[in-house]
Design a protein around this motif. Structure first.
Motif, mmCIF file in Angstrom:
data_model
loop_
_atom_site.group_PDB
_atom_site.id
_atom_site.type_symbol
_atom_site.label_atom_id
_atom_site.label_comp_id
_atom_site.label_asym_id
_atom_site.label_seq_id
_atom_site.Cartn_x
_atom_site.Cartn_y
_atom_site.Cartn_z
ATOM 1 N N UNK A 1 -18.296 -2.443 -33.960
ATOM 2 C CA UNK A 1 -18.676 -3.436 -32.975
ATOM 3 C C UNK A 1 -18.869 -2.887 -31.575
ATOM 4 N N UNK A 2 -19.438 -3.708 -30.731
ATOM 5 C CA UNK A 2 -19.584 -3.349 -29.325
ATOM 6 C C UNK A 2 -18.230 -3.509 -28.632
ATOM 7 N N UNK A 3 -18.017 -2.758 -27.558
ATOM 8 C CA UNK A 3 -16.799 -2.912 -26.775
ATOM 9 C C UNK A 3 -15.547 -2.853 -27.618
ATOM 10 N N UNK A 4 -14.726 -3.887 -27.502
ATOM 11 C CA UNK A 4 -13.458 -3.961 -28.222
ATOM 12 C C UNK A 4 -13.662 -4.498 -29.646
ATOM 13 N N UNK A 5 -14.665 -3.925 -30.334
ATOM 14 C CA UNK A 5 -14.935 -4.332 -31.708
ATOM 15 C C UNK A 5 -15.563 -5.690 -31.840
ATOM 16 N N UNK A 6 -16.374 -6.077 -30.871
ATOM 17 C CA UNK A 6 -16.952 -7.421 -30.861
ATOM 18 C C UNK A 6 -17.956 -7.610 -31.996
ATOM 19 N N UNK A 7 -17.900 -8.787 -32.608
ATOM 20 C CA UNK A 7 -18.855 -9.169 -33.649
ATOM 21 C C UNK A 7 -19.692 -10.322 -33.101
ATOM 22 N N UNK A 8 -21.021 -10.175 -33.028
ATOM 23 C CA UNK A 8 -21.862 -11.244 -32.478
ATOM 24 C C UNK A 8 -21.748 -12.534 -33.292
ATOM 25 N N UNK A 9 -21.972 -13.649 -32.637
ATOM 26 C CA UNK A 9 -21.930 -14.937 -33.329
ATOM 27 C C UNK A 9 -22.925 -14.981 -34.481
ATOM 28 N N UNK A 10 -24.044 -14.245 -34.317
ATOM 29 C CA UNK A 10 -25.064 -14.241 -35.365
ATOM 30 C C UNK A 10 -24.584 -13.581 -36.652
ATOM 31 N N UNK A 11 -23.523 -12.787 -36.555
ATOM 32 C CA UNK A 11 -23.037 -12.035 -37.714
ATOM 33 C C UNK A 11 -21.739 -12.625 -38.264
ATOM 34 N N UNK A 12 -21.034 -13.389 -37.472
ATOM 35 C CA UNK A 12 -19.712 -13.880 -37.887
ATOM 36 C C UNK A 12 -19.733 -14.676 -39.195
ATOM 37 N N UNK A 13 -20.738 -15.547 -39.442
ATOM 38 C CA UNK A 13 -20.761 -16.227 -40.740
ATOM 39 C C UNK A 13 -20.880 -15.254 -41.918
ATOM 40 N N UNK A 14 -21.617 -14.162 -41.731
ATOM 41 C CA UNK A 14 -21.742 -13.164 -42.793
ATOM 42 C C UNK A 14 -20.419 -12.450 -43.025
ATOM 43 N N UNK A 15 -19.649 -12.237 -41.947
ATOM 44 C CA UNK A 15 -18.316 -11.640 -42.087
ATOM 45 C C UNK A 15 -17.429 -12.555 -42.916
ATOM 46 N N UNK A 16 -17.438 -13.838 -42.587
ATOM 47 C CA UNK A 16 -16.636 -14.807 -43.333
ATOM 48 C C UNK A 16 -17.041 -14.848 -44.806
ATOM 49 N N UNK A 17 -18.346 -14.806 -45.055
ATOM 50 C CA UNK A 17 -18.834 -14.835 -46.443
ATOM 51 C C UNK A 17 -18.427 -13.577 -47.202
ATOM 52 N N UNK A 18 -18.509 -12.424 -46.527
ATOM 53 C CA UNK A 18 -18.131 -11.166 -47.172
ATOM 54 C C UNK A 18 -16.655 -11.172 -47.534
ATOM 55 N N UNK A 19 -15.820 -11.617 -46.595
ATOM 56 C CA UNK A 19 -14.387 -11.668 -46.866
ATOM 57 C C UNK A 19 -14.100 -12.647 -48.001
ATOM 58 N N UNK A 20 -14.854 -13.734 -48.039
ATOM 59 C CA UNK A 20 -14.700 -14.699 -49.120
ATOM 60 C C UNK A 20 -15.017 -14.123 -50.491
ATOM 61 N N UNK A 21 -15.822 -13.078 -50.524
ATOM 62 C CA UNK A 21 -16.155 -12.411 -51.786
ATOM 63 C C UNK A 21 -15.229 -11.234 -52.088
ATOM 64 N N UNK A 22 -14.178 -11.089 -51.286
ATOM 65 C CA UNK A 22 -13.191 -10.047 -51.553
ATOM 66 C C UNK A 22 -13.433 -8.725 -50.848
#
Length: 318
Positions: A235-256
């Motif tokens: 991520x940028x700076x302190x590991x920032x995840x853009x709002x545009x990517x956060x739903x994909x992060x949630x979906x990925x974690x949901x798949x294990x």
């Protein structure tokens, strides 16, 4: 002293291919046997962009075999500089001996004017023969400096002083082929880790995803489709995840998939629950590990667990 050669710039002559063997590298350094009785073996012969996790496993097993059998009192690994930091950190996590292991390379090939490989190799052997290196974890040396494997990174594409430890500095320096150590790394390493690769045939696949202006979820989604077990988000700076990517992060974690927040910035710590609510998001934070070293630790962690809290414990310990 055993030198394990893997190729890289240090093994190049006038071309771009790694052609010199470990035995040839050893023979080219006058007085190398002044520090130790040195022998050499070839583990691989590749440029460092072509280093694979299979080579890591093969190399680590040979290091462990040679040290545990008593065949060597220390090991020097010659390696290309592009991925030297990752290989050194992998060894730091899986070598099961307190005997010295030193990783070394060069920024100039042997056919270049003022090639730095011979001096770097001489220094590496001297460090590995030094009693102070015992129990210090895997070390890296270039340009008369001594670094901890966990902290060192390449900071310049071509300069002789390319390798540095941006946050924590060098552990010591070389002067006249003699190591002078001033401090040690404190994170758990080698014999104090929980990672055993003696019977490991392959490591879990982990991708690194890099953000930029106007980034979308495509790269992260593609990694999940490619069936990776983990993702390091640089991520940028302190590991920032853009709002545009956060739903994909949630979906990925949901798949294990385990998602680790790291930073593309060359220094600093990525705080847990700092830039994001990691407890709510389900992400792990990388502490001070850069993305490529975060990948190394995550690959080993995923062999033991898919639990994010346990993975976070490992990132806080190593």
């Amino acid at each position: 002293m055993l030198v394990l050669a893997t190729g890289g710039t240090i093994a190049q002559t006038t071309g771009k291919d790694s052609v010199l063997t470990g035995s040839a590298l050893v023979a080219a350094v006058p007085g190398l046997d002044a520090s130790a009785d040195v022998s050499a073996e070839q583990v691989a012969q590749v440029s460092s962009p072509d280093v694979t996790s299979e080579i890591w496993l093969r190399l680590a097993r040979r290091v462990n075999e040679s040290l545990s059998s008593g065949a060597a009192d220390g090991v020097v690994v010659t390696h290309g500089t592009d991925t030297m930091g990752e290989t050194a950190y992998f060894l730091d996590l899986v070598v099961k001996s307190d005997k010295p292991v030193v990783v070394v390379g060069s920024m100039r090939g042997s056919g270049a004017v003022s090639a730095d490989g011979p001096a770097n190799l001489a220094n590496a052997v001297a460090i590995a023969a030094d009693p102070a290196a015992k129990g210090a974890g895997v070390l890296v040396t270039l340009n008369d400096q001594i670094f901890a494997a966990r902290h060192v990174t390449e900071t310049n594409a071509t300069a002789l002083d390319a390798f540095k430890s941006p946050d924590f500095g060098a552990l010591g320096v070389m002067q006249g082929r003699k190591p002078h150590s001033y401090r040690t790394a404190t994170r758990r390493h080698t014999t104090a880790t929980e990672f055993d690769i003696s019977d490991v045939k392959e490591l879990p696949r982990v991708s690194i995803v890099y953000p930029y202006v106007d980034v979308g979820p495509g790269a992260l989604n593609a990694a999940v489709v490619d069936e990776v077990k983990g993702v390091v988000y640089a991520g940028t700076g302190n590991g920032s995840i853009p709002k545009s990517v956060q739903p994909a992060v949630t979906a990925a974690i949901g798949k294990g998939v385990i998602v680790v927040r790291s930073s593309r910035v060359n220094g600093g710590l990525v705080e847990r629950d700092g830039e994001h609510d990691d407890d709510a998001l389900g992400t792990v934070t990388s502490d001070s590990l850069n993305p490529q070293k975060g990948q190394v630790l995550l690959m080993l962690a995923l062999r033991k667990t898919q639990d994010a809290a346990t993975v976070q414990r490992m990132f806080s310990a190593y």
